[in-house]
Write a protein that holds these residues in place. Structure first.
Motif, short mmCIF file in Angstrom:
data_model
loop_
_atom_site.label_atom_id
_atom_site.label_comp_id
_atom_site.label_asym_id
_atom_site.label_seq_id
_atom_site.Cartn_x
_atom_site.Cartn_y
_atom_site.Cartn_z
N HIS A 317 0.90 -1.27 0.01
CA HIS A 317 0.03 -0.10 -0.09
C HIS A 317 0.93 1.24 -0.06
O HIS A 317 1.48 1.37 1.08
N LEU A 319 1.49 5.30 0.10
CA LEU A 319 0.71 6.50 0.50
C LEU A 319 1.32 7.72 -0.19
O LEU A 319 2.60 8.02 0.18
N SER A 352 -2.74 5.53 -2.21
CA SER A 352 -3.71 6.40 -1.65
C SER A 352 -3.06 7.94 -1.81
O SER A 352 -1.94 7.75 -1.82
N THR A 368 -7.03 5.97 -6.99
CA THR A 368 -6.35 5.75 -5.48
C THR A 368 -7.47 5.22 -4.62
O THR A 368 -9.05 5.50 -5.01
N PRO A 370 -8.90 5.38 -0.44
CA PRO A 370 -8.69 6.28 1.07
C PRO A 370 -7.85 5.25 1.85
O PRO A 370 -7.77 4.15 1.85
N ALA A 371 -6.76 5.94 2.59
CA ALA A 371 -6.10 5.24 3.39
C ALA A 371 -6.94 4.86 4.78
O ALA A 371 -6.55 5.54 6.05
#
Ligand code: SAJ
Length: 422
Positions: A317, A319, A352, A368, A370-371
């Motif tokens: 993942h 960021l 994200s 993307t 959302p985290a």
């Protein structure tokens, strides 16, 4: 007075707004009708650098956009703010500058001021722009005035903007410099620095950005070496910062993004060949900066190894997609390279970015996500690639099981789980 701005992008649009706010009537020119239409509706399509004044300036009729270059006949001064990309051979592509200059030459009239603002190799103004304009039969320095003045737009910078940043101006003749300096002094508040020729102004801009490129490469090389030596490069840099003179902190990162810093030094490399000089330092710095995405993926592999997991099939993942914090621009972002390498290695990559809903690497479109707590908990590794201020670093520190922080974004956070840095 009526001022024309040719090229309504990251450089041209903020300049057009400042000129309109200073009381000039501004005509903006762009070959893309879509941009022209958005501006005439007061819609600002460059969030990172243009404030809300655009809408007001358009409503008051202070800014009008058009794709009709014939209106250049109505302007007293025109600034060229078009792209100067490198082509696939790393050679400067001045075709946009040449096309815009040709359109201006067709409408050139006595007393007109032309200023090139696009970042380019030293010599462009005198060797490319001047001859095209003089084809009109008018003489530079007498019938019309020509200067170079580099833009210094720093996307996302809340403190320095087009209005308050000092402006360097170099004219083909002394009176060209004076006329251009007078125009900028009437529009900007950061002061005007007059230099003796366009080439000096072109070279100082390249020097500014090459200075950044090379110092970032040095920070990246320190990160690579510190990783091998088991030293924390961020602590090393912070300690070096304690020197109150003669040191300027730059930081390692996942690579060098944006449309300026990675590219501008190579204008110099190209021009230097004409003088039989090989800009070795610039080229080595470029190699080091370009090696960072591979370095990041290699370290991701090492970290996953610690968890007895291969890159293949792991959920990674990322960021941040933008090339630097708090902006939405992902041009030349190193994250694009990191995603490409990870996908080739069979990883399941999710990204994200609060500033970016979807992005493309030129081949595929990516959305993307959302985290969220769930996403962070589910990932085999969470990599901070862009240290946006709007990420919730408390949630990240609490819920991500394994974190690889390439921006030292969590430097002062209490981390619940495993934490690695570049
Ligand atoms: N970066 C690092 N480490 C650092 C600093 C930057 O890895 O210590 C990375 C950033 O993450 C980014 C890249 O380098 O990916 C470029 O960052 P940048 O802020 O230097 O570049 P730009 O293109 O956003 O803006 C720069 C301006 N920025 C600053 O001076 C801080 C300025 O150099 C120019 O006005 C502008 O490019 C331009 O248009 O030439």
């Amino acid at each position: 007075a009526v001022i024309g701005v040719v090229g309504l992008g990251y450089v041209g649009l903020p300049l057009a707004v400042e000129k309109a706010k200073a009381g000039y009537q501004v005509i903006g020119f762009d070959i893309q009708q879509s941009k022209v239409d958005l501006i005439n509706q007061g819609i600002n399509y460059i969030g990172d650098v243009v404030d809300a004044d655009l809408k007001q300036m358009v409503e008051e009729g202070k800014i009008v956009a058009t794709s009709e270059y014939s209106f250049i006949d109505d302007v007293d001064a025109v600034t060229i703010c078009v792209p100067t990309p490198l082509d696939i051979y790393q050679q400067p592509d001045t075709s946009y500058v040449e096309y815009s200059t040709q359109k201006i030459a067709e409408q050139l009239h006595p007393g007109m001021l032309v200023v090139l603002e696009s970042t380019t190799y030293p010599g462009t103004t005198e060797e490319v722009v001047k001859p095209i304009l003089e084809n009109s039969g008018l003489t530079c320095g007498e019938d019309f005035f020509l200067a170079y003045s580099p833009e210094r737009v720093d996307p996302g910078n809340k403190k320095y903007n087009t209005k308050n940043t000092p402006k360097v101006v170099g004219g083909v003749t002394k009176n060209c410099t004076k006329v251009a300096a007078t125009m900028y002094r009437a529009v900007l508040e950061g002061g005007v620095v007059e230099v003796s020729s366009p080439a000096i102004a072109e070279m100082e801009k390249i020097f500014e950005n090459t200075f950044r490129n090379i110092n970032i490469a040095l920070a990246n090389e320190m990160a690579i070496l510190c990783n091998r030596m088991g030293l924390n490069v961020w602590e090393v840099i912070d300690a070096a910062k304690s020197k109150p003179y003669g040191f300027m902190a730059f930081y390692p990162g996942p690579g060098l993004g944006g449309h300026c810093i990675p590219i501008d030094p190579f204008y110099l490399t190209w021009k230097a060949r004409e003088y039989n000089y090989h800009t070795r330092l610039i080229e080595v710095a470029g190699e080091i900066n370009n090696s960072m995405p591979e370095f990041v993926v290699e370290k991701i592999g090492i970290i996953l190894n610690e968890e007895q997991k291969p890159i293949k099939g792991s959920t990674i993942h990322l960021l941040g997609v933008a090339y630097k914090k708090d902006i939405s621009d992902y041009r030349e972002s190193p994250v694009i390279d990191i995603v490409k390498i990870l996908k080739k290695r069979g990883a399941n990559v999710i990204c994200s970015d609060p500033h970016i809903q979807s992005w493309t690497d030129g081949k595929e479109e990516y959305e993307t996500v959302p985290a969220t707590k769930e996403k962070l908990e589910h990932a085999d590794i969470v990599v901070i690639t862009t240290d946006h201020s709007t990420f919730d670093y408390d949630v990240i520190a609490k819920h991500a099981k394994v974190i690889f922080d390439t921006r030292n974004a969590l430097q002062d956070k209490k981390i619940e789980h495993k934490y690695y840095r570049l």
